[in-house]
Design a protein around this motif. Sequence first.
Motif, PDB file in Angstrom:
ATOM      1  N   LYS A   1     -25.073  70.851  -2.543  1.00 15.32           N
ATOM      2  CA  LYS A   1     -24.821  70.373  -3.345  1.00 15.32           C
ATOM      3  C   LYS A   1     -24.239  69.014  -4.029  1.00 15.32           C
ATOM      4  O   LYS A   1     -22.990  69.306  -3.793  1.00 15.32           O
ATOM      5  N   PRO A   2     -24.423  67.979  -5.252  1.00 17.23           N
ATOM      6  CA  PRO A   2     -24.088  67.085  -5.448  1.00 17.23           C
ATOM      7  C   PRO A   2     -23.466  67.125  -6.567  1.00 17.23           C
ATOM      8  O   PRO A   2     -23.513  68.280  -7.304  1.00 17.23           O
ATOM      9  N   GLU A   3     -22.560  66.528  -7.021  1.00 13.50           N
ATOM     10  CA  GLU A   3     -20.982  66.345  -7.674  1.00 13.50           C
ATOM     11  C   GLU A   3     -21.771  65.406  -8.646  1.00 13.50           C
ATOM     12  O   GLU A   3     -20.985  65.035  -7.524  1.00 13.50           O
ATOM     13  N   TYR A   4     -22.521  65.405  -8.927  1.00 13.69           N
ATOM     14  CA  TYR A   4     -22.967  64.067 -10.367  1.00 13.69           C
ATOM     15  C   TYR A   4     -21.604  63.827 -10.830  1.00 13.69           C
ATOM     16  O   TYR A   4     -21.608  65.101 -11.762  1.00 13.69           O
ATOM     17  N   LYS A   5     -21.579  62.403 -11.275  1.00 11.45           N
ATOM     18  CA  LYS A   5     -20.506  61.852 -12.551  1.00 11.45           C
ATOM     19  C   LYS A   5     -21.814  61.335 -13.874  1.00 11.45           C
ATOM     20  O   LYS A   5     -22.305  61.330 -13.680  1.00 11.45           O
ATOM     21  N   THR A   6     -21.485  62.631 -14.999  1.00 14.27           N
ATOM     22  CA  THR A   6     -22.863  62.368 -16.275  1.00 14.27           C
ATOM     23  C   THR A   6     -22.054  61.393 -16.984  1.00 14.27           C
ATOM     24  O   THR A   6     -20.600  61.422 -17.533  1.00 14.27           O
ATOM     25  N   LEU A   7     -22.866  60.825 -18.320  1.00 13.92           N
ATOM     26  CA  LEU A   7     -22.764  59.560 -19.299  1.00 13.92           C
ATOM     27  C   LEU A   7     -21.857  60.418 -20.221  1.00 13.92           C
ATOM     28  O   LEU A   7     -20.989  60.156 -20.520  1.00 13.92           O
ATOM     29  N   GLY A   8     -21.708  61.941 -20.326  1.00 17.07           N
ATOM     30  CA  GLY A   8     -21.231  62.873 -21.490  1.00 17.07           C
ATOM     31  C   GLY A   8     -19.561  62.973 -20.711  1.00 17.07           C
ATOM     32  O   GLY A   8     -18.423  63.217 -21.371  1.00 17.07           O
TER      33      GLY A   8
ATOM     34  N   GLY B   1     -25.203  67.387 -27.261  1.00 18.26           N
ATOM     35  CA  GLY B   1     -25.686  66.785 -26.117  1.00 18.26           C
ATOM     36  C   GLY B   1     -26.091  65.388 -26.077  1.00 18.26           C
ATOM     37  O   GLY B   1     -26.815  65.502 -24.586  1.00 18.26           O
ATOM     38  N   MET B   2     -25.951  64.406 -26.944  1.00 18.72           N
ATOM     39  CA  MET B   2     -26.279  63.244 -26.741  1.00 18.72           C
ATOM     40  C   MET B   2     -24.795  62.369 -27.839  1.00 18.72           C
ATOM     41  O   MET B   2     -24.201  62.262 -27.581  1.00 18.72           O
ATOM     42  N   THR B   3     -24.791  61.114 -26.707  1.00 14.97           N
ATOM     43  CA  THR B   3     -23.800  60.043 -26.455  1.00 14.97           C
ATOM     44  C   THR B   3     -24.220  58.597 -27.768  1.00 14.97           C
ATOM     45  O   THR B   3     -25.667  58.175 -26.600  1.00 14.97           O
ATOM     46  N   THR B   4     -23.648  58.076 -28.203  1.00 10.45           N
ATOM     47  CA  THR B   4     -24.196  56.725 -29.028  1.00 10.45           C
ATOM     48  C   THR B   4     -23.678  55.845 -28.844  1.00 10.45           C
ATOM     49  O   THR B   4     -22.240  55.363 -28.156  1.00 10.45           O
ATOM     50  N   LEU B   5     -23.783  54.658 -27.741  1.00 12.35           N
ATOM     51  CA  LEU B   5     -24.162  53.571 -26.860  1.00 12.35           C
ATOM     52  C   LEU B   5     -23.900  52.295 -28.054  1.00 12.35           C
ATOM     53  O   LEU B   5     -25.241  52.099 -28.590  1.00 12.35           O
ATOM     54  N   LEU B   6     -23.153  51.098 -27.806  1.00 12.64           N
ATOM     55  CA  LEU B   6     -22.946  50.226 -28.738  1.00 12.64           C
ATOM     56  C   LEU B   6     -23.313  48.966 -28.155  1.00 12.64           C
ATOM     57  O   LEU B   6     -21.965  48.502 -26.862  1.00 12.64           O
ATOM     58  N   LEU B   7     -23.957  47.683 -28.098  1.00 11.42           N
ATOM     59  CA  LEU B   7     -24.094  46.805 -27.772  1.00 11.42           C
ATOM     60  C   LEU B   7     -22.104  45.781 -27.381  1.00 11.42           C
ATOM     61  O   LEU B   7     -21.908  46.005 -28.466  1.00 11.42           O
TER      62      LEU B   7
ATOM     63  N   ILE C   1     -27.923  52.939 -29.416  1.00 10.24           N
ATOM     64  CA  ILE C   1     -29.005  53.442 -29.021  1.00 10.24           C
ATOM     65  C   ILE C   1     -28.206  54.799 -28.290  1.00 10.24           C
ATOM     66  O   ILE C   1     -26.951  55.275 -28.335  1.00 10.24           O
ATOM     67  N   VAL C   2     -28.494  56.296 -28.116  1.00  8.78           N
ATOM     68  CA  VAL C   2     -28.323  57.206 -27.814  1.00  8.78           C
ATOM     69  C   VAL C   2     -29.122  57.790 -26.272  1.00  8.78           C
ATOM     70  O   VAL C   2     -30.170  57.442 -26.424  1.00  8.78           O
ATOM     71  N   ILE C   3     -28.722  58.031 -25.639  1.00  4.46           N
ATOM     72  CA  ILE C   3     -28.892  58.680 -24.244  1.00  4.46           C
ATOM     73  C   ILE C   3     -28.159  60.292 -24.116  1.00  4.46           C
ATOM     74  O   ILE C   3     -26.880  60.427 -24.482  1.00  4.46           O
ATOM     75  N   THR C   4     -28.534  61.406 -23.539  1.00  2.00           N
ATOM     76  CA  THR C   4     -28.416  62.065 -23.103  1.00  2.00           C
ATOM     77  C   THR C   4     -26.834  62.878 -22.184  1.00  2.00           C
ATOM     78  O   THR C   4     -27.058  61.214 -21.166  1.00  2.00           O
ATOM     79  N   ASP C   5     -26.227  63.028 -23.139  1.00  2.00           N
ATOM     80  CA  ASP C   5     -24.841  63.730 -21.717  1.00  2.00           C
ATOM     81  C   ASP C   5     -25.865  63.831 -20.514  1.00  2.00           C
ATOM     82  O   ASP C   5     -24.341  63.381 -19.544  1.00  2.00           O
ATOM     83  N   SER C   6     -26.200  64.315 -20.383  1.00  2.00           N
ATOM     84  CA  SER C   6     -26.408  64.977 -18.827  1.00  2.00           C
ATOM     85  C   SER C   6     -27.286  63.669 -17.455  1.00  2.00           C
ATOM     86  O   SER C   6     -27.223  63.846 -16.403  1.00  2.00           O
TER      87      SER C   6
ATOM     88  N   SER D   1     -15.759  45.014 -13.117  1.00  3.38           N
ATOM     89  CA  SER D   1     -15.745  44.595 -14.040  1.00  3.38           C
ATOM     90  C   SER D   1     -15.336  45.863 -15.129  1.00  3.38           C
ATOM     91  O   SER D   1     -15.148  45.911 -15.817  1.00  3.38           O
ATOM     92  N   GLY D   2     -15.070  47.116 -14.633  1.00  5.25           N
ATOM     93  CA  GLY D   2     -14.978  48.147 -15.452  1.00  5.25           C
ATOM     94  C   GLY D   2     -15.830  48.948 -16.394  1.00  5.25           C
ATOM     95  O   GLY D   2     -15.774  49.385 -16.981  1.00  5.25           O
ATOM     96  N   VAL D   3     -17.354  49.128 -15.663  1.00 10.75           N
ATOM     97  CA  VAL D   3     -18.175  49.619 -16.178  1.00 10.75           C
ATOM     98  C   VAL D   3     -19.335  50.451 -15.170  1.00 10.75           C
ATOM     99  O   VAL D   3     -19.287  49.803 -14.188  1.00 10.75           O
ATOM    100  N   TYR D   4     -19.635  51.170 -15.880  1.00 12.27           N
ATOM    101  CA  TYR D   4     -20.396  51.939 -15.496  1.00 12.27           C
ATOM    102  C   TYR D   4     -22.003  51.903 -15.095  1.00 12.27           C
ATOM    103  O   TYR D   4     -22.360  51.225 -15.844  1.00 12.27           O
ATOM    104  N   SER D   5     -22.544  52.223 -13.694  1.00 12.78           N
ATOM    105  CA  SER D   5     -24.129  52.062 -13.994  1.00 12.78           C
ATOM    106  C   SER D   5     -24.776  53.197 -14.283  1.00 12.78           C
ATOM    107  O   SER D   5     -24.384  54.400 -13.243  1.00 12.78           O
ATOM    108  N   PHE D   6     -26.525  53.571 -14.089  1.00 12.04           N
ATOM    109  CA  PHE D   6     -26.962  54.637 -14.626  1.00 12.04           C
ATOM    110  C   PHE D   6     -28.173  54.445 -13.774  1.00 12.04           C
ATOM    111  O   PHE D   6     -27.812  53.925 -12.736  1.00 12.04           O
ATOM    112  N   VAL D   7     -27.848  55.808 -13.338  1.00  8.07           N
ATOM    113  CA  VAL D   7     -28.798  55.959 -11.622  1.00  8.07           C
ATOM    114  C   VAL D   7     -29.834  56.855 -11.984  1.00  8.07           C
ATOM    115  O   VAL D   7     -29.978  57.940 -12.273  1.00  8.07           O
ATOM    116  N   THR D   8     -30.510  56.068 -11.661  1.00  4.40           N
ATOM    117  CA  THR D   8     -31.736  55.972 -12.493  1.00  4.40           C
ATOM    118  C   THR D   8     -33.174  56.596 -11.401  1.00  4.40           C
ATOM    119  O   THR D   8     -32.567  56.204 -10.132  1.00  4.40           O
TER     120      THR D   8
END
Length: 251
Positions: free
Chosen positions: A37-44, A74-80, A229-234, A244-251
């Motif tokens: 089973k994977p142990e993924y890192k999530t936005l939250g 369970g939501m994370t708010t992000l700002l440009l 914008i708002v994206i789910t913690d999961s 550059s210290g920036v994460y990427s979404f895995v879609t």
Amino acid sequence: MPKTNVSGTWKTGVHWTNVGGVWKQCLTWTNVGGVWKPEYKTLGTLAYGDKVYIQINTTYHPFLVIGKGNHGTGMTTLLLKDYAGYTTYSVYRSSPAAQYEGGTLDTAMNTTFYGKIAAAHQALLQTVNISVYTTANGYYTIARKVFALSEAETGCTAAAYAEGTRCGYFDSAGDGANSKRNSFYDGGTAKSWWTRTWLSSSSARQVNSSGYLGSQSQSGSTSMHRAAIVITDSQRISETPDGSGVYSFVT
């Protein structure tokens, strides 16, 4: 986006691992009762001030983690994070007076800016209810996927209108200078940006280039729009940030 050569095939992203002869993308795999089973890192799991990429047109732009639970459990708010060549906007339409809903800034956010976001990332955005205030209607909520923050959400403890609550990234600094509020740059130059809060029939609240909360004529066009914008913690993200210290979404 980074790519990794996996058995001769270039795959998007990093941390591809051979699990039982099958290549899978994840930093850590745990065998649970004979099943890997994977142990993924999530936005939250990210902290305030951490950054994650959103694709706008053909370029990936960092967004700051600024709020947790402000716009839903369970939501994370992000700002440009930075101004990226976007047009300046008059903040509100003049009729009805000083109203965010349906005004120029609202349209610039929820229609124009939303349309620039890549489809894969549009699919991650949650529709949330944001609080707005007008003298005609008092407090009410509108549903949006992209929106401007209110003065209260930027950490103003003396906010004229309680449109939401302070996002955890911002210090409670009242209307005074706040280095986190002025973290909006065009190259090396700090820029002022609009909130959705109106002050009168002719003026609206903006954050100036020093991080102070000030005001400007609602027909002014020297402040930028800064999308939230708002994206789910999961939502799954890359296991580690890039150089550059920036994460990427895995879609």
